[in-house]
Design a protein around this motif. Sequence first.
Motif, mmCIF file in Angstrom:
data_model
loop_
_atom_site.group_PDB
_atom_site.id
_atom_site.type_symbol
_atom_site.label_atom_id
_atom_site.label_comp_id
_atom_site.label_asym_id
_atom_site.label_seq_id
_atom_site.Cartn_x
_atom_site.Cartn_y
_atom_site.Cartn_z
ATOM 1 N N GLU A 189 0.662 -1.241 0.044
ATOM 2 C CA GLU A 189 -0.058 0.141 0.058
ATOM 3 C C GLU A 189 0.929 1.298 0.000
ATOM 4 N N SER A 190 2.194 1.052 -0.018
ATOM 5 C CA SER A 190 3.116 2.178 -0.049
ATOM 6 C C SER A 190 2.971 3.095 -1.321
ATOM 7 N N ALA A 191 2.607 4.333 -1.318
ATOM 8 C CA ALA A 191 2.605 5.165 -2.170
ATOM 9 C C ALA A 191 3.718 5.832 -2.421
ATOM 10 N N THR A 192 4.724 5.894 -1.678
ATOM 11 C CA THR A 192 6.164 6.464 -1.865
ATOM 12 C C THR A 192 7.265 5.401 -1.600
ATOM 13 N N LEU A 193 8.386 5.920 -2.058
ATOM 14 C CA LEU A 193 9.574 4.951 -1.744
ATOM 15 C C LEU A 193 10.040 5.024 -0.222
ATOM 16 N N ALA A 194 9.830 6.081 0.215
ATOM 17 C CA ALA A 194 10.182 6.478 1.795
ATOM 18 C C ALA A 194 9.102 5.745 2.508
ATOM 19 N N GLU A 195 7.863 5.521 2.116
ATOM 20 C CA GLU A 195 7.023 4.931 2.842
ATOM 21 C C GLU A 195 7.177 3.379 2.711
ATOM 22 N N PHE A 196 7.370 2.711 1.762
ATOM 23 C CA PHE A 196 7.519 1.518 1.479
ATOM 24 C C PHE A 196 8.822 0.799 2.425
ATOM 25 N N TRP A 197 9.806 1.666 2.360
ATOM 26 C CA TRP A 197 10.905 1.405 3.301
ATOM 27 C C TRP A 197 10.397 1.403 4.883
ATOM 28 N N ASN A 198 9.344 2.297 5.267
ATOM 29 C CA ASN A 198 9.123 2.063 6.527
ATOM 30 C C ASN A 198 8.000 0.801 6.759
ATOM 31 N N ARG A 199 7.520 0.545 5.933
ATOM 32 C CA ARG A 199 6.531 -0.625 6.088
ATOM 33 C C ARG A 199 7.157 -2.112 5.894
ATOM 34 N N TYR A 200 8.298 -1.903 5.063
ATOM 35 C CA TYR A 200 8.851 -3.330 4.461
ATOM 36 C C TYR A 200 9.631 -3.854 5.881
ATOM 37 N N TYR A 201 10.481 -3.188 6.507
ATOM 38 C CA TYR A 201 11.429 -3.646 7.734
ATOM 39 C C TYR A 201 11.662 -2.672 8.492
ATOM 40 N N PHE A 202 10.491 -2.516 9.178
ATOM 41 C CA PHE A 202 10.384 -1.160 10.260
ATOM 42 C C PHE A 202 11.611 -1.184 11.286
ATOM 43 N N TYR A 203 12.095 -2.259 11.944
ATOM 44 C CA TYR A 203 13.065 -2.307 12.706
ATOM 45 C C TYR A 203 14.429 -1.900 12.083
ATOM 46 N N TYR A 204 14.715 -2.330 10.721
ATOM 47 C CA TYR A 204 16.032 -2.015 10.187
ATOM 48 C C TYR A 204 15.792 -0.520 9.864
ATOM 49 N N LYS A 205 14.918 -0.059 9.505
ATOM 50 C CA LYS A 205 14.421 1.308 9.024
ATOM 51 C C LYS A 205 14.947 2.241 10.288
ATOM 52 N N GLU A 206 14.120 1.688 11.354
ATOM 53 C CA GLU A 206 14.327 2.480 12.661
ATOM 54 C C GLU A 206 15.868 2.625 13.003
ATOM 55 N N LEU A 207 16.594 1.548 12.908
ATOM 56 C CA LEU A 207 18.016 1.367 13.308
ATOM 57 C C LEU A 207 18.786 2.345 12.641
ATOM 58 N N LEU A 208 18.765 2.314 11.162
ATOM 59 C CA LEU A 208 19.306 3.416 10.170
ATOM 60 C C LEU A 208 18.857 4.857 10.712
ATOM 61 N N VAL A 209 17.562 5.086 10.920
ATOM 62 C CA VAL A 209 16.957 6.200 11.352
ATOM 63 C C VAL A 209 17.799 6.827 12.708
ATOM 64 N N ASP A 210 17.746 5.889 13.875
ATOM 65 C CA ASP A 210 18.294 6.328 14.992
ATOM 66 C C ASP A 210 19.588 6.418 14.978
ATOM 67 N N HIS A 211 20.521 5.583 14.343
ATOM 68 C CA HIS A 211 21.809 5.795 14.322
ATOM 69 C C HIS A 211 22.624 6.464 13.082
ATOM 70 N N PHE A 212 21.776 6.757 12.107
ATOM 71 C CA PHE A 212 22.474 7.387 11.164
ATOM 72 C C PHE A 212 21.881 8.791 10.786
ATOM 73 N N PHE A 213 20.389 8.849 10.425
ATOM 74 C CA PHE A 213 19.729 9.757 9.784
ATOM 75 C C PHE A 213 19.777 10.892 11.110
ATOM 76 N N TYR A 214 18.994 10.766 12.326
ATOM 77 C CA TYR A 214 18.919 11.800 13.151
ATOM 78 C C TYR A 214 20.314 12.501 13.658
#
Lengths: 90, 492
Positions: B340-365
């Motif tokens: 149901e993802s309408a954007t690439l960013a949304e797909f990333w969020n929905r596909y592997y949430f905890y991995y995305k969170e790891l990258l967001v917590d340790h690299f993005f922020y």
Amino acid sequence: MTTTERPEVRSRMRHYITQRLIMKGDSSPLSDDDLLFTSGRLDSLDAVELIMSIETDYGINFSDIGFDLTRLDSISAIAGLVQQPSAEPA
Amino acid sequence: MSAESQLYDNAAARLRLKPSWRLIPQIDRDPKLVADVQQAHGRLLLCCAVGLLAMLFWQIGIDFSAAGLALACAYAPRYRRILIFLATLLLLCRNGFLIDHAFLGQLALNEGVADRIDQTSVSAAMLVVTFALFSGLLAMQGSGAIALRRPTLSLLLAFLALVVLTQASFMAGTPRVLLWSFLMTFQPYLWFLAYGLMDAAKERSPVWQHLSVFHPFWGATLTPFGKGLSYLRRFEAKTPEELAVTQLKGIKLAAWILVLAIGKICLDEIVHGQLRLPLFDDNLLQYLAGHPQPRLVGWASVVVFFVDDLLGMTVFGGVIVATARLAGFRLLRNTYRPMESATLAEFWNRYYFYYKELLVDHFFYPTFVRYFRGQRRLRMFFATFAAACVGNLLFHFIRDIHFVGEMGLWRAVVGEQSHAFYTFVLAISVGLSQMRRAPQPAQRGWLRGRLLPCLWVAGFFCLIHIFDAPLDREHSLWQRAEFLFYLLGVTT
């Protein structure tokens, strides 16, 4: 930049966050203690918008105070962050 | 609205598509059932349901036995922390503390010291050293040590420096084997330690409690499902009613995962068994060997691989999250309606949430709050790039660190080229997707607002997978590009 009274901070933040939630199709009620990010209502993209808004409006530099998303996880938490002395600009 | 709603499912909320029936009933919203599950007979019934699910999972080759440990943790709230610690320790012991003994054994042979080193004793000693180090670092966090102010950066630099050190000529023989033993003992816990150090900087908790969720018994990969202690505390059931609702959600999720797992088995049997469609990996290998399958078969294998991967990820993460919920932790689902993802960013969020969170917590922020603070778009793009490209690449390089021991550092780095291309394209695409923001579907209609964006997103990830799978060091970027060109009809 001025130190804003807590009710005003809360009111502004509630308005800002409600607008973002409505943009995302979430019109559920929002209380000051509802979790925003750990509940999944807001995502990392919303977090960056919120960070930029707080930086602009309240002059807070998150790299100085140490970034921690849990400090933005509810309206109450944000109000607390904005009000705390270490977060206020010199 | 509460955690279970997974309101990153905002698109579905907009569409108001609420089916009148459900394959899996919403048992967690039935007040009578919630009340019953707080009583002894209700708990007994819940245990039976978990037993039945575990048996059915076992029939299709999925281990759901940790759910028994989860129930034990849930029903002894006073001793929950110590039970989690013991359950985690038990499963880590069963799995040899996740150390790659085969790799270390081969390395000792290659270094000519296999007869001089008792691998079991070395592993035991390294475990003691590693966990003593973890404990020391967690206890020291907050002491103001410069390296601990940015724990992830320090950990990564230290780990990679030691990997480089393994390549030094003076390390030949026993020193190299010992250093690799340490690295292979450390590696499965690296990201857990990173979360632990972040948590320890915020609030003081006993070190053993942090350690109890290093590869918690409900399951994980190198990616922590449930992050660290402070995140788990936020999702922990505090009252009998919350526990009942959380456990019913765990049962509901496990039942849904069972359905999906059976669906995946049926899909594989029909597509690969009955229709004899080759697996994507085989298709690529046959093409590279000079025996390409017809293009239609190639496309079919790419699409089936994508669907199979989505189902596999959903099942894998679902079992872990369901087990954590049975233990009383109301974790968000790992994979949630990715199609149901309408954007690439949304797909990333929905596909592997905890991995995305790891990258967001340790690299993005960390990147976002430090760099390009005056340039809004550049700041967002740079932080996204740091997470989706640099973080993604580093995570996989460390995950597959055994390649360095097997191939040497240079060949392992060069072999990363295809995955580097994958992460680069992904980062640029997700970065642009983040900057564009999702258009409002209601304003564009169902076809242009929903269906076409979802198809575009699925198509993008279908194609980009060609550069990511199989994730080995054998196939070069150019070979994979040639295969893509062949599928697109550019080459024959």
